[in-house]
Motif scaffolding. Structure first.
Motif, mmCIF file in Angstrom:
data_model
loop_
_atom_site.group_PDB
_atom_site.id
_atom_site.type_symbol
_atom_site.label_atom_id
_atom_site.label_comp_id
_atom_site.label_asym_id
_atom_site.label_seq_id
_atom_site.Cartn_x
_atom_site.Cartn_y
_atom_site.Cartn_z
ATOM 1 N N PHE A 159 40.857 47.134 39.502
ATOM 2 C CA PHE A 159 40.051 46.330 40.409
ATOM 3 C C PHE A 159 40.903 45.210 40.981
ATOM 4 O O PHE A 159 41.973 44.890 40.460
ATOM 5 C CB PHE A 159 38.802 45.766 39.721
ATOM 6 C CG PHE A 159 39.036 44.511 38.908
ATOM 7 C CD1 PHE A 159 38.749 43.270 39.434
ATOM 8 C CD2 PHE A 159 39.506 44.585 37.608
ATOM 9 C CE1 PHE A 159 38.946 42.107 38.694
ATOM 10 C CE2 PHE A 159 39.700 43.436 36.853
ATOM 11 C CZ PHE A 159 39.425 42.192 37.398
ATOM 12 N N ASP A 160 40.436 44.622 42.092
ATOM 13 C CA ASP A 160 41.145 43.474 42.659
ATOM 14 C C ASP A 160 40.198 42.286 42.704
ATOM 15 O O ASP A 160 38.999 42.412 42.483
ATOM 16 C CB ASP A 160 41.717 43.790 44.044
ATOM 17 C CG ASP A 160 40.639 44.131 45.062
ATOM 18 O OD1 ASP A 160 39.642 43.391 45.131
ATOM 19 O OD2 ASP A 160 40.795 45.120 45.792
ATOM 20 N N THR A 204 48.655 42.315 36.956
ATOM 21 C CA THR A 204 49.516 41.637 37.911
ATOM 22 C C THR A 204 48.999 40.216 38.179
ATOM 23 O O THR A 204 47.806 40.028 38.450
ATOM 24 C CB THR A 204 49.571 42.397 39.249
ATOM 25 O OG1 THR A 204 50.068 43.713 39.012
ATOM 26 C CG2 THR A 204 50.485 41.678 40.238
ATOM 27 N N TYR A 205 49.888 39.244 38.101
ATOM 28 C CA TYR A 205 49.562 37.857 38.414
ATOM 29 C C TYR A 205 50.265 37.467 39.716
ATOM 30 O O TYR A 205 51.493 37.598 39.818
ATOM 31 C CB TYR A 205 50.028 36.922 37.291
ATOM 32 C CG TYR A 205 49.234 37.064 36.016
ATOM 33 C CD1 TYR A 205 48.158 36.218 35.757
ATOM 34 C CD2 TYR A 205 49.553 38.034 35.082
ATOM 35 C CE1 TYR A 205 47.422 36.343 34.591
ATOM 36 C CE2 TYR A 205 48.827 38.177 33.915
ATOM 37 C CZ TYR A 205 47.768 37.318 33.666
ATOM 38 O OH TYR A 205 47.027 37.459 32.501
ATOM 39 N N GLN A 245 39.543 40.403 45.335
ATOM 40 C CA GLN A 245 39.342 40.110 46.750
ATOM 41 C C GLN A 245 38.188 39.123 46.933
ATOM 42 O O GLN A 245 37.099 39.308 46.385
ATOM 43 C CB GLN A 245 39.039 41.397 47.506
ATOM 44 C CG GLN A 245 38.800 41.200 48.994
ATOM 45 C CD GLN A 245 38.579 42.525 49.691
ATOM 46 O OE1 GLN A 245 39.220 43.513 49.388
ATOM 47 N NE2 GLN A 245 37.665 42.537 50.638
ATOM 48 N N GLY A 246 38.436 38.091 47.705
ATOM 49 C CA GLY A 246 37.391 37.117 47.970
ATOM 50 C C GLY A 246 37.316 36.003 46.950
ATOM 51 O O GLY A 246 36.521 35.073 47.095
ATOM 52 N N GLU A 247 38.111 36.061 45.908
ATOM 53 C CA GLU A 247 38.082 35.013 44.892
ATOM 54 C C GLU A 247 38.672 33.714 45.435
ATOM 55 O O GLU A 247 39.641 33.710 46.190
ATOM 56 C CB GLU A 247 38.877 35.454 43.664
ATOM 57 C CG GLU A 247 38.240 36.602 42.897
ATOM 58 C CD GLU A 247 36.969 36.160 42.185
ATOM 59 O OE1 GLU A 247 36.854 34.979 41.831
ATOM 60 O OE2 GLU A 247 36.094 37.009 42.002
ATOM 61 N N ASP A 248 38.085 32.597 45.061
ATOM 62 C CA ASP A 248 38.626 31.298 45.448
ATOM 63 C C ASP A 248 39.922 31.004 44.703
ATOM 64 O O ASP A 248 40.820 30.349 45.227
ATOM 65 C CB ASP A 248 37.605 30.192 45.169
ATOM 66 C CG ASP A 248 36.376 30.304 46.059
ATOM 67 O OD1 ASP A 248 36.510 30.850 47.164
ATOM 68 O OD2 ASP A 248 35.297 29.868 45.628
ATOM 69 N N ASP A 249 40.017 31.495 43.456
ATOM 70 C CA ASP A 249 41.208 31.261 42.659
ATOM 71 C C ASP A 249 42.270 32.290 43.037
ATOM 72 O O ASP A 249 42.218 33.442 42.607
ATOM 73 C CB ASP A 249 40.863 31.367 41.174
ATOM 74 C CG ASP A 249 42.068 31.067 40.281
ATOM 75 O OD1 ASP A 249 43.137 30.737 40.829
ATOM 76 O OD2 ASP A 249 41.923 31.185 39.055
ATOM 77 N N LYS A 250 43.224 31.886 43.866
ATOM 78 C CA LYS A 250 44.243 32.809 44.361
ATOM 79 C C LYS A 250 45.261 33.176 43.289
ATOM 80 O O LYS A 250 46.116 34.026 43.514
ATOM 81 C CB LYS A 250 44.949 32.210 45.571
ATOM 82 C CG LYS A 250 44.009 31.898 46.727
ATOM 83 C CD LYS A 250 43.223 33.117 47.187
ATOM 84 C CE LYS A 250 42.327 32.772 48.368
ATOM 85 N NZ LYS A 250 41.507 33.942 48.813
ATOM 86 N N THR A 251 45.176 32.507 42.142
ATOM 87 C CA THR A 251 46.098 32.833 41.055
ATOM 88 C C THR A 251 45.489 33.837 40.085
ATOM 89 O O THR A 251 46.132 34.219 39.108
ATOM 90 C CB THR A 251 46.493 31.567 40.280
ATOM 91 O OG1 THR A 251 45.338 31.027 39.622
ATOM 92 C CG2 THR A 251 47.088 30.530 41.212
ATOM 93 N N ALA A 252 44.256 34.256 40.344
ATOM 94 C CA ALA A 252 43.586 35.190 39.439
ATOM 95 C C ALA A 252 44.304 36.535 39.439
ATOM 96 O O ALA A 252 44.689 37.044 40.498
ATOM 97 C CB ALA A 252 42.131 35.381 39.844
ATOM 98 N N PRO A 253 44.482 37.140 38.290
ATOM 99 C CA PRO A 253 45.177 38.427 38.219
ATOM 100 C C PRO A 253 44.271 39.585 38.619
ATOM 101 O O PRO A 253 43.066 39.424 38.784
ATOM 102 C CB PRO A 253 45.557 38.526 36.744
ATOM 103 C CG PRO A 253 44.476 37.769 36.051
ATOM 104 C CD PRO A 253 44.105 36.641 36.970
ATOM 105 N N TRP A 254 44.852 40.734 38.807
ATOM 106 C CA TRP A 254 44.089 41.958 39.004
ATOM 107 C C TRP A 254 44.747 43.056 38.179
ATOM 108 O O TRP A 254 45.847 42.886 37.661
ATOM 109 C CB TRP A 254 44.015 42.340 40.482
ATOM 110 C CG TRP A 254 45.317 42.705 41.127
ATOM 111 C CD1 TRP A 254 45.897 43.942 41.160
ATOM 112 C CD2 TRP A 254 46.208 41.847 41.848
ATOM 113 N NE1 TRP A 254 47.081 43.919 41.856
ATOM 114 C CE2 TRP A 254 47.303 42.638 42.282
ATOM 115 C CE3 TRP A 254 46.185 40.480 42.155
ATOM 116 C CZ2 TRP A 254 48.355 42.106 43.015
ATOM 117 C CZ3 TRP A 254 47.239 39.959 42.895
ATOM 118 C CH2 TRP A 254 48.312 40.759 43.317
ATOM 119 N N ILE A 255 44.074 44.170 38.049
ATOM 120 C CA ILE A 255 44.621 45.252 37.241
ATOM 121 C C ILE A 255 44.638 46.547 38.043
ATOM 122 O O ILE A 255 43.818 46.763 38.927
ATOM 123 C CB ILE A 255 43.848 45.467 35.923
ATOM 124 C CG1 ILE A 255 42.433 45.979 36.194
ATOM 125 C CG2 ILE A 255 43.809 44.195 35.091
ATOM 126 C CD1 ILE A 255 41.722 46.442 34.943
#
Length: 229
Positions: free
Chosen positions: A182-183, A224-225, A185-195
């Motif tokens: 998942f990603d 990924t961070y 996308q749209g999160e305010d925290d641009k440092t949030a990771p995805w997998i």
């Protein structure tokens, strides 16, 4: 014991009026050649499609509906299926929308397959993921019907051979390997990771998820961070 859904699959002579065999969808046959699975589609008023999945015996008798009482959220999408080597389990790979997919798990009883879990197997996999350290700084959006953006649950190839290609020597028809992506996308925290392609294992005997130690290196690369700007 596995939590088994209380709603049994519908039994009838076959698909209802208006549902026609999807000629473009694959017909799946169990390894023991005793069960075949067919997909039927019906056009809706808004020109969308509704799909039904039916199982039959080898002589096209004993018809059972695999997905009764499902809403229109599955309209327009056929599915992929995999049988376990012993023909006792069935996994359905169901697209939900753009970039979204989940899994459903079924268990065999005679000529029929019924839901093996109360929630989709894909939802259970996400529930498990968010109990692991890999989910740190990640969260499920309560406003999102699937909880995540572009949540994609896949069945890792090799179920039909007990994942021999992965170097595993597991008991026959015991485990299902699941991949999560998942990603944010749209999160305010641009440092949030995805997998992307994070693996876990579902034990068909105990109904529990786990991450084998030899998955550690693969899963570490799946998280990924973003680099700070």
């Amino acid at each position: 014991m596995l939590a088994v859904a209380t709603v049994a699959p519908a039994s009838a002579d076959g698909p209802r009026a208006g549902f026609k065999l999807d000629q473009e969808a694959t017909v799946f046959t169990s390894p023991d050649q005793k069960i075949r699975l067919e997909q039927y589609a019906k056009e809706t008023k808004d020109r969308g499609l509704l799909f039904q999945f039916w199982t039959f015996d080898a002589d096209h008798r004993h018809a059972f509906l695999l997905n009764p009482r499902e809403g229109d959220d599955l309209a327009g999408y056929s599915a992929g299926f995999r049988f376990s080597p012993d023909s006792q389990w069935l996994v359905r790979m169901q697209k939900l929308g753009s970039g979204s997919q989940t899994l459903f798990l079924y268990h065999r009883n005679g000529y029929r397959f019924s839901a093996a879990t109360k929630k989709p197997l894909g939802d259970l996999a996400w529930d498990y993921f968010f109990t692991t350290p890999a989910s740190k700084k990640m969260h499920r959006d309560p406003e999102n019907p699937y909880g995540l953006d572009h949540a994609f649950v896949a069945l890792v190839k090799g179920m039909e051979e007990n994942y021999a290609w992965m170097g595993q020597h597991w008991p026959d028809s015991r485990y299902v390997v699941v991949s999560l992506s998942f990603d944010m996308q749209g999160e305010d925290d641009k440092t949030a990771p995805w997998i992307e392609d994070w693996h876990c294992v579902y034990d068909l005997k105990t109904g529990a998820f786990s991450v084998p130690p030899d998955f550690a290196d693969h899963n570490a690369k799946a998280v990924t961070y973003p680099q700070p700007k």
